[in-house]
Design an enzyme around this catalytic site. Structure first.
Site, PDB file in Angstrom:
ATOM      1  N   LYS A  22       0.822  -1.212   0.000  1.00 40.96           N
ATOM      2  CA  LYS A  22       0.000   0.000   0.000  1.00 40.96           C
ATOM      3  C   LYS A  22       0.856   1.261   0.000  1.00 40.96           C
ATOM      4  O   LYS A  22       0.654   2.174  -0.800  1.00 40.96           O
ATOM      5  CB  LYS A  22      -0.911  -0.003   1.226  1.00 40.96           C
ATOM      6  CG  LYS A  22      -1.593   1.339   1.513  1.00 40.96           C
ATOM      7  CD  LYS A  22      -2.324   1.298   2.843  1.00 40.96           C
ATOM      8  CE  LYS A  22      -2.981   2.646   3.120  1.00 40.96           C
ATOM      9  NZ  LYS A  22      -2.252   3.478   4.065  1.00 40.96           N
ATOM     10  N   ASN A  23       1.835   1.324   0.919  1.00 41.28           N
ATOM     11  CA  ASN A  23       2.608   2.556   1.067  1.00 41.28           C
ATOM     12  C   ASN A  23       3.457   2.856  -0.166  1.00 41.28           C
ATOM     13  O   ASN A  23       3.674   4.025  -0.507  1.00 41.28           O
ATOM     14  CB  ASN A  23       3.490   2.479   2.312  1.00 41.28           C
ATOM     15  CG  ASN A  23       2.674   2.508   3.600  1.00 41.28           C
ATOM     16  OD1 ASN A  23       1.523   2.952   3.596  1.00 41.28           O
ATOM     17  ND2 ASN A  23       3.238   2.021   4.681  1.00 41.28           N
ATOM     18  N   ARG A  97      -5.007  10.691   3.069  1.00 42.21           N
ATOM     19  CA  ARG A  97      -3.735  11.303   3.451  1.00 42.21           C
ATOM     20  C   ARG A  97      -2.687  11.179   2.355  1.00 42.21           C
ATOM     21  O   ARG A  97      -1.865  12.063   2.163  1.00 42.21           O
ATOM     22  CB  ARG A  97      -3.211  10.685   4.754  1.00 42.21           C
ATOM     23  CG  ARG A  97      -1.951  11.370   5.233  1.00 42.21           C
ATOM     24  CD  ARG A  97      -1.524  10.985   6.606  1.00 42.21           C
ATOM     25  NE  ARG A  97      -0.299  11.711   6.948  1.00 42.21           N
ATOM     26  CZ  ARG A  97      -0.255  12.943   7.417  1.00 42.21           C
ATOM     27  NH1 ARG A  97      -1.373  13.608   7.587  1.00 42.21           N
ATOM     28  NH2 ARG A  97       0.897  13.532   7.692  1.00 42.21           N
ATOM     29  N   ASP A 121      -5.829   8.022   9.021  1.00 42.20           N
ATOM     30  CA  ASP A 121      -6.041   7.405  10.320  1.00 42.20           C
ATOM     31  C   ASP A 121      -6.099   8.447  11.425  1.00 42.20           C
ATOM     32  O   ASP A 121      -5.398   9.456  11.388  1.00 42.20           O
ATOM     33  CB  ASP A 121      -4.888   6.438  10.647  1.00 42.20           C
ATOM     34  CG  ASP A 121      -4.939   5.184   9.795  1.00 42.20           C
ATOM     35  OD1 ASP A 121      -6.054   4.777   9.447  1.00 42.20           O
ATOM     36  OD2 ASP A 121      -3.878   4.634   9.495  1.00 42.20           O
ATOM     37  N   ASP A 319       3.942   0.583  11.793  1.00 35.00           N
ATOM     38  CA  ASP A 319       2.703  -0.032  11.321  1.00 35.00           C
ATOM     39  C   ASP A 319       2.509  -1.455  11.823  1.00 35.00           C
ATOM     40  O   ASP A 319       1.415  -2.013  11.696  1.00 35.00           O
ATOM     41  CB  ASP A 319       2.662  -0.023   9.786  1.00 35.00           C
ATOM     42  CG  ASP A 319       2.381   1.358   9.221  1.00 35.00           C
ATOM     43  OD1 ASP A 319       1.957   2.229   9.993  1.00 35.00           O
ATOM     44  OD2 ASP A 319       2.583   1.554   8.010  1.00 35.00           O
ATOM     45  N   MET A 341       6.169   7.210  17.468  1.00 33.60           N
ATOM     46  CA  MET A 341       5.849   8.175  16.418  1.00 33.60           C
ATOM     47  C   MET A 341       4.445   8.755  16.525  1.00 33.60           C
ATOM     48  O   MET A 341       4.213   9.893  16.131  1.00 33.60           O
ATOM     49  CB  MET A 341       6.045   7.526  15.042  1.00 33.60           C
ATOM     50  CG  MET A 341       7.488   7.137  14.763  1.00 33.60           C
ATOM     51  SD  MET A 341       7.729   6.576  13.067  1.00 33.60           S
ATOM     52  CE  MET A 341       9.421   5.998  13.145  1.00 33.60           C
TER      53      MET A 341
END
Length: 434
Positions: A22-23, A97, A121, A319, A341
């Site tokens: 996904k990223n 985002r 998120d 993640d 984070m």
């Protein structure tokens, strides 16, 4: 609002193939705006966030064609810049985002971009300073309109510059990199993110004609070029999904093979699961997780409690910390999960506590987990998924629990995991989508 109903206690058996990352997909798709020529991308995951970004590009005038299973071509030869000012664009991009990464390509190629304050998120403050300061150093001007929560970016000409990023932001580095490839002169990006997905973006840009050196390090040097051309690119398997399947197999006592994982791009992830006491074997480019009756968390060499903390690559990705936390609840031993984070990503643990997990939430960043060694199975519960990664952690918990659980707001899970219920049901899970 869709929901999952999960009958827990079923072991999984068989092979599963991870989706495309996904990223990486969000970065790569935005990069297609840098050229008027055709770009073909393979192994694109069929998930909500990626599909929304593809539709956003279509609405901007990009010609998008479905050329095969999980494969698309993009041709940005007729981008409608006026669309950036309409309500439809602002509404769509505000909910996604990843849309912030269109800024670098648009400013580099067209000298302007518009972006609302992006969503995504609800995991705490996620600032955009790294993106904006880096692109400003290349010569862009930013104006923020607080009433509309809108950023307008303009640039007559981008020029190469030296910059030391205040944080090794993956999306920030990607955005700056995409702006720098068409800037005049040399750009040096120090403290750059160097995740495999950022390496993939850099390699793709070089195939398009960019001149990026230092790939894989935190010091990137970019020699600006006049224009970029088309190319073909294949997206890596999703390391977060690979990690989710490892944890899921151990917690449910399953025996599964995760195929074609690009093992060398997983970094510290396999060894981190081994420190949880989970056996996993590399077999070619597959990972085999055998049946576990129990697994025991290691301690540090001096006997102190194991800690898992997120860190920029090659550290452990944030993640996966939600998955590590839920898997630790059924391990033997104790562990401290330190989510550095994001300050709200651990708040889902109250649902796990309701299910019988022994967790102390120390503060918004730290949770101490006292593993019960499967001596006390989790209880079924009704839950709401707050974000993508907490959602998959709650799904793993429900699959291992006694009884029937319900997870509401599974659109959050669908944002990051392709057909997760269908794929797991083929292995023996009992998940019903309502």
């Amino acid at each position: 609002m869709a929901s999952f109903v999960i009958e827990g206690g079923h072991r999984l058996q068989g092979d599963i193939v991870p989706q495309g990352a996904k990223n990486e997909a969000l970065q790569i798709i935005c990069a297609t705006l840098l050229t008027s020529e055709e770009v073909k991308i393979y192994n694109i995951p069929d998930i909500l966030d990626v599909n929304n970004l593809i539709q956003l590009l279509r609405d901007m005038g990009v010609t998008v064609q479905h050329i095969g299973v999980n494969a698309y071509s993009f041709k940005a030869d007729n981008v409608n810049l006026d669309y950036l000012h309409c309500e439809d664009f602002l509404r769509r991009s505000a909910s996604l985002r990843g849309s912030v990464m269109i800024v670098g390509p648009l400013v580099a190629r067209f000298g302007m971009a518009v972006i609302p304050k992006p969503g995504g998120d609800k995991i705490g403050r996620r600032r955009l300073d790294t993106h904006f300061i880096g692109i400003q150093k290349l010569g862009a001007d930013f104006t923020y309109y607080p009433e509309q929560q809108l950023y307008e970016i303009t640039a007559r000409e981008l020029k190469g510059a030296y910059m030391l990023l205040d944080e090794a932001s993956v999306t920030g580095t990607a955005n700056i990199l995409m702006a720098a490839v068409l800037a005049k002169g040399t750009t040096t990006i120090y403290n750059a993110a160097c995740e495999p997905y950022l390496q993939q973006l850099s390699k793709m840009l070089n195939k398009m004609g960019a001149k990026i050196s230092g790939i894989g390090s935190n010091l990137l040097t970019v020699e600006g070029v006049e224009s970029l051309e088309g190319c073909s690119h294949t997206i890596l398997p999703d390391m977060i999904e690979v990690g989710s399947f490892i944890g899921m197999a151990a917690m449910t006592g399953s025996d599964i093979r995760i195929k074609n994982v690009s093992y060398n791009d997983l970094g510290i992830i396999p060894d981190s699961f081994r420190r949880l006491g989970i056996t996993l074997n590399q077999e070619g480019d597959d990972i085999h997780v055998p049946h576990h009756d129990y697994y025991e968390i290691e301690t540090f060499i001096d006997g102190s409690i194991m800690t898992f903390a997120d860190a920029p690559w090659p550290g452990l990705t944030p993640d996966l910390l939600s998955v590590f936390l839920v898997v630790a609840t059924q391990a033997k031993g104790s562990v401290l999960i330190h989510q550095k984070m994001f300050e709200s990503r651990l708040f889902f643990v109250d649902k796990l506590i309701d299910m019988g997990a022994q967790i102390i939430l120390c503060d918004p960043h730290r949770a101490a987990v006292i593993g019960q060694g499967k001596s006390h199975t989790l209880r079924a519960a009704t839950m709401v998924s707050p974000d993508i990664r907490a959602g998959i952690a709650l799904l793993i918990a429900a699959m291992s629990a006694d009884g029937i659980s319900t997870i509401h707001n599974i659109d959050q899970i669908d944002r990051g995991y392709q057909d997760i219920d269908k794929r797991l049901n083929k292995l023996g899970a009992r998940i019903t989508r309502l």
